[in-house]
Design a protein around this motif. Structure first.
Motif, short mmCIF file in Angstrom:
data_model
loop_
_atom_site.label_atom_id
_atom_site.label_comp_id
_atom_site.label_asym_id
_atom_site.label_seq_id
_atom_site.Cartn_x
_atom_site.Cartn_y
_atom_site.Cartn_z
N GLU A 1 -7.04 -6.64 2.15
CA GLU A 1 -7.06 -6.72 0.70
C GLU A 1 -5.93 -7.65 0.23
O GLU A 1 -4.88 -7.71 0.85
CB GLU A 1 -6.85 -5.31 0.15
CG GLU A 1 -7.07 -5.16 -1.32
CD GLU A 1 -6.96 -3.71 -1.74
OE1 GLU A 1 -6.33 -3.46 -2.78
OE2 GLU A 1 -7.49 -2.84 -1.03
N ILE B 1 0.84 -1.19 0.00
CA ILE B 1 0.00 0.00 0.00
C ILE B 1 0.88 1.24 0.00
O ILE B 1 1.78 1.38 0.83
CB ILE B 1 -0.93 -0.01 1.22
CG1 ILE B 1 -1.83 -1.24 1.17
CG2 ILE B 1 -1.75 1.27 1.30
CD1 ILE B 1 -2.61 -1.51 2.42
N LYS C 1 -8.13 -3.90 6.12
CA LYS C 1 -9.25 -4.49 5.38
C LYS C 1 -8.86 -5.82 4.73
O LYS C 1 -9.68 -6.47 4.10
CB LYS C 1 -9.76 -3.52 4.32
CG LYS C 1 -10.40 -2.30 4.93
CD LYS C 1 -10.88 -1.35 3.86
CE LYS C 1 -11.49 -0.12 4.53
NZ LYS C 1 -11.91 0.87 3.54
N LYS D 1 -6.51 0.89 5.28
CA LYS D 1 -6.69 0.06 4.09
C LYS D 1 -6.07 -1.31 4.31
O LYS D 1 -6.64 -2.33 3.93
CB LYS D 1 -6.07 0.75 2.87
CG LYS D 1 -6.29 0.02 1.58
CD LYS D 1 -5.74 0.81 0.40
CE LYS D 1 -5.97 0.07 -0.90
NZ LYS D 1 -5.42 0.81 -2.05
#
Length: 115
Positions: A93, A72, A91, A88
């Motif tokens: 991902e 990220i 989460k 983020k």
């Protein structure tokens, strides 16, 4: 030094360590808020043990995480941008797995082109 935040989040700043690989393997994320790096060796070490990197938006970090493919990139190089990038990461991902051998070979190939 230990920093404590709300929601039982604790951050420890440990300084120089000799055997970083074993220590890094205990972590889930690697936050790299550097504003300048020549190579980013600490980032490469963290990624080589499978940590998801959260990095500031500087050329070296952007290149190592392949524009966000391996981690990220903070949208801004300040506290708010870094905090959003960490949110983020929480989460969960999916990101591509970093392959240190491929990265090294790519660097070697680029050096051969220059020489």
């Amino acid at each position: 030094m230990t920093l404590r935040f709300k929601d039982n989040i604790t951050v420890q700043l440990l300084g120089h360590m000799e055997n970083i690989r074993n220590f890094l393997s205990l972590m889930d994320y690697f936050i790299f808020p550097s504003l300048y790096e020549g190579q980013g060796m600490a980032l490469l070490e963290a990624m080589s043990v499978g940590l998801l990197p959260i990095v500031s938006d500087i050329p070296t970090s952007r290149e190592i995480v392949a524009g966000g493919n391996y981690g990220i990139i903070s949208e801004s190089n300040d506290e708010q941008g870094l905090a959003l990038a960490m949110m983020k990461a929480l989460k969960k991902e999916e990101f591509s797995s970093f392959d240190l051998e491929s990265y090294n070979q790519n660097v070697i190939n680029r050096i051969k082109l220059i020489l």
